[in-house]
Design an enzyme around this catalytic site. Structure first.
Site, short mmCIF file in Angstrom:
data_model
loop_
_atom_site.label_atom_id
_atom_site.label_comp_id
_atom_site.label_asym_id
_atom_site.label_seq_id
_atom_site.Cartn_x
_atom_site.Cartn_y
_atom_site.Cartn_z
N ALA A 276 0.83 -1.22 0.00
CA ALA A 276 0.00 0.00 0.00
C ALA A 276 0.86 1.26 0.00
CB ALA A 276 -0.93 0.00 1.21
N LYS A 277 2.16 1.12 0.20
CA LYS A 277 3.09 2.25 0.12
C LYS A 277 2.59 3.46 0.90
CE LYS A 277 5.17 0.72 -4.25
NZ LYS A 277 4.39 -0.52 -4.46
#
Lengths: 318, 318
Positions: free
Chosen positions: B104-105
């Site tokens: 999901a950074k």
């Protein structure tokens, strides 16, 4: 008319270049909102509190500010229920004429970046091959750590759907310089390299007021740099965090603006929602007492910023 | 036992240090999954397709790989319905013994970063003052653009909840060097500065196999740098993107591993899900045909990587 024009029109109408962060922090929301309906799933109960809290806030501030900035972390932490609370919040804010700046700091590459961009700003593919809007924010914040190819899909989406971006360029936090002040191949700081990139892309989405929907995040805590970033990106709108709770004052944010008093919106979240009443007061107050104090804090911030701008910029357009 | 130990135990058991990206791209999912139940809201129909597609994939690969890496963009683009599809996917993968690496950074600072960390990895606050798990991934990818203070809340959550991180350090994409190769205050690249930071934090979460749950993303497309990053971060697990579709081959990923054949998991998403059958074939195939071809592709990748490791590292532990 571009999305940035709606932000500017709202700013002119409210004489207010400040926006309010809708950061529903469960531990800080006044107790009077938490005695809410029990609704089966515990995460849904939290989501219901968030929606009630936000709708009251939106009703209280809709005539006073141009936009709200919901911070996605405080919604998605509650999973699908939290995302539904975000969707309801954004839709309600829009129904009241507010511009919605979704602060989600997304970033990726290729078709993954396109999925983020389409989902947050545009339309998504359905199984039957048609496309429909999904989260439908007006503006989205994006992080550039993966480089320019990670920004292009978001810019493409802004062009396609007439939406806006704020690219993180110089953030307000203490450790922001670790990466943002590093020296890039061009021999300038990462912030300046990014600013040049954004300035180059900004031309594609300039609205009737002469500003672009491709904007930048520039923290209130770096007034000395804000001026040079402003001159590199004359047409980009700035989203300015760090006012109030993080230490930035009205004088500090002046270099983020152009001399017309436009070009930036200053955000406050905690400073409006949680710090004008003590933790103890928020356990006891009524909704009306709480909302009155929010309204006062919003008006105070408008006065501080508006009067500082008026004093500094004699060719202000509002 | 730390979370990283479960990843390693699964790797030893499957003799496979590769993970499969669950990236449900609606335009590429085989047509046989899209004739699904019509279910009221159009975004819900998309979410239903995603869940069916993913559950079939998980059943097909659960005995062959140690972990799956759902890319959040492909879920959250469908808003709350998409998040529910993510939740169902993650729960189903875990029920089959797979480790869930949520790509999901995410990144932010202060209590916002804490909200992300608690929501994705830990427990969230309810209106009644209690705390419950929410998205509950095993590992989360995080972006470091805001500097070290933006990583600390995620590390704190990993300690508190026994979870893991992969910090983006050197990504596989073409423009990754724009920021990651810039020179920091320390006189080294941003990637190396970040690697030192991660190495320093890794010690706090070392499991029984000698590896830490505080890991790094290091792309398969930079074999020359992977070796030096490996030596800076000897205990950190690497998540290696860029294999297959992005151009990295089995030889390229060898420097990401230690000589025991551990220390890294190599991801493939498109290379497994969408490129072993043509677009046209995916419009006509049956589910069984599609899943057989996925299974073959997974086995082929395992063989490529495992045999390359065996050839290179004679003290491999599996």
């Amino acid at each position: 008319m571009k999305t940035v024009d709606r932000l500017i029109d709202n700013t002119l109408q409210t004489k207010n270049p400040s926006v309010i962060g809708l950061d529903p922090d469960m531990e800080k929301i006044p107790a009077c909102y938490k005695a809410c309906v029990n609704s089966g799933h515990p995460l849904k109960a939290a989501a219901n509190v968030i929606v009630e809290f936000n709708c009251d806030l939106i009703d209280t501030i809709a005539a006073l500010v141009p936009a709200v900035k919901p911070q996605m972390a405080f919604y998605e932490q509650y999973g699908s229920y939290g995302m539904a609370a975000f969707e309801k919040t954004a839709a309600y804010a829009k129904s009241k004429g507010l511009v919605v700046i979704e602060d989600a700091k997304r970033n990726d590459i290729g078709n993954t970046a396109r999925a983020y961009a389409d989902g947050h700003l545009g339309c998504v593919a359905l199984p039957d091959g048609t496309y429909v809007p999904s989260l439908d924010a007006d503006f989205l914040t994006v992080t550039p750590f993966l480089g320019s190819e990670s920004l292009q899909p978001f810019i493409d989406a802004c062009v396609r759907y007439d939406k806006g971006l704020f690219v993180l360029i110089r953030t307000s936090n203490e450790s922001s310089g670790e990466i943002q002040n590093a020296v890039s191949e061009d021999g300038v700081t990462i912030s300046h390299t990014l600013a040049r990139y954004v300035a180059g892309k900004a031309d594609t989405l300039v609205g009737v007021h002469g500003y672009s929907s491709i904007g930048a995040v520039v923290g209130a805590t770096h007034p000395e740099e804000a001026g040079s970033l402003r001159s590199i990106m004359p047409k980009s709108y700035f989203l300015v965090p760090g006012y109030g709770a993080q230490g930035g004052g009205a004088k500090d944010i002046l270099p983020c603006f152009n001399t017309d008093g436009l070009g930036a919106v200053v955000n406050s979240s905690r400073g409006i929602l949680y710090t004008h009443m003590s933790d103890h007061e928020r356990t006891k107050c009524s909704r009306q007492e709480y909302l009155s104090s929010v309204q006062e804090a919003v008006k105070r911030m408008q006065e501080e910023i508006y009067s500082a701008l008026k004093e500094q910029y004699h060719d202000m357009v509002y």
